[in-house]
Enzyme design. Structure first.
Site, short mmCIF file in Angstrom:
data_model
loop_
_atom_site.label_atom_id
_atom_site.label_comp_id
_atom_site.label_asym_id
_atom_site.label_seq_id
_atom_site.Cartn_x
_atom_site.Cartn_y
_atom_site.Cartn_z
N GLU A 162 -1.00 -8.64 5.05
CA GLU A 162 -0.83 -8.75 6.52
C GLU A 162 -2.06 -8.43 7.28
O GLU A 162 -2.03 -8.97 8.57
CB GLU A 162 0.47 -7.89 7.00
N HIS A 167 -3.25 -5.48 1.51
CA HIS A 167 -2.72 -5.63 2.93
C HIS A 167 -2.68 -7.06 3.15
O HIS A 167 -3.67 -7.66 3.75
CB HIS A 167 -3.35 -5.05 3.82
N CYS A 184 0.89 -1.22 -0.04
CA CYS A 184 -0.05 0.07 0.08
C CYS A 184 0.93 1.47 0.15
O CYS A 184 1.43 1.70 -1.03
CB CYS A 184 -0.85 0.11 1.02
#
Length: 201
Positions: free
Chosen positions: A181, A179, A87
């Site tokens: 994560e 993302h 990002c």
């Protein structure tokens, strides 16, 4: 290289702002050692790769400059240190934004559009294909950029969502607009680990 010390990878995570803790947790699931980079002395530690997390790219860049970290990180990436930007990290790696040269780490030959999906689609989820990773990858987008175009033939497009490039690789550099994560899926983190391992072979 830190692998020579204990046979394990050590990945540095830029921890000035943004979603760095989630990256650390994902890598720990894979048995990868990590440390956070908050000041210049942290950058001197042995490392096999770097993650530049999501967050606010302007804030992160200002902090990098204020701490005197920009040139050291840029130089190490240019010399081959594997790096993954998610990002805001994608924006920091990009050499261009909306067709104009941008001042960031500026190591990757991509042209990005910031906050590309607008406020109404500020956050959304998709399932898509990422080459070398999966055909059914969960993707979480938060005020995400995308890659308008690549500016060098060595950049490989890894994923597109709705016709927009959301993941790309150039040599030892990986950039994702989404993302990984923020999901329980560690396959993109494994892909980055495999990138590092193939470089060390």
């Amino acid at each position: 290289m830190s692998m020579a010390e204990n046979g394990k990878l050590t990945i540095a995570i830029l921890a000035l702002q943004g979603a760095f803790a989630e990256h650390r947790e994902a890598l720990e699931k894979l048995g990868v050692d990590t440390f956070e980079v908050r000041q210049p002395k942290d950058w001197q530690k042995d490392k096999d790769g770097l993650i530049v997390p999501g967050g606010e790219s302007t804030t992160q860049m200002r902090l990098l400059d204020d701490l005197g970290l920009t040139e050291s990180i840029r130089s190490d990436i240019a010399e081959g240190l594997p790096v993954w930007g998610t990002c805001a990290g994608m924006i920091l790696l990009a050499k261009y934004e909306d067709g104009k040269p941008r001042r960031g780490l500026s190591t990757m030959d991509i042209d990005v559009c910031r906050n590309a999906y607008g406020r109404q689609l500020g956050s959304f989820h998709a399932t898509g294909r990422m080459a070398g990773v999966a055909d059914n990858l969960p993707m979480t987008f938060i005020r995400a950029p995308y890659v308008r175009k690549t500016t060098d033939g060595s950049v490989e497009i890894l994923s597109e969502v709705d016709g927009r490039i959301v993941a790309a690789r150039q040599g030892n550099q990986l950039a994702t607009a989404f993302h990984p994560e923020l999901t329980d899926d560690t396959r993109v983190h494994q892909y980055f680990v495999d990138m590092i391992m193939s470089r060390n072979d």
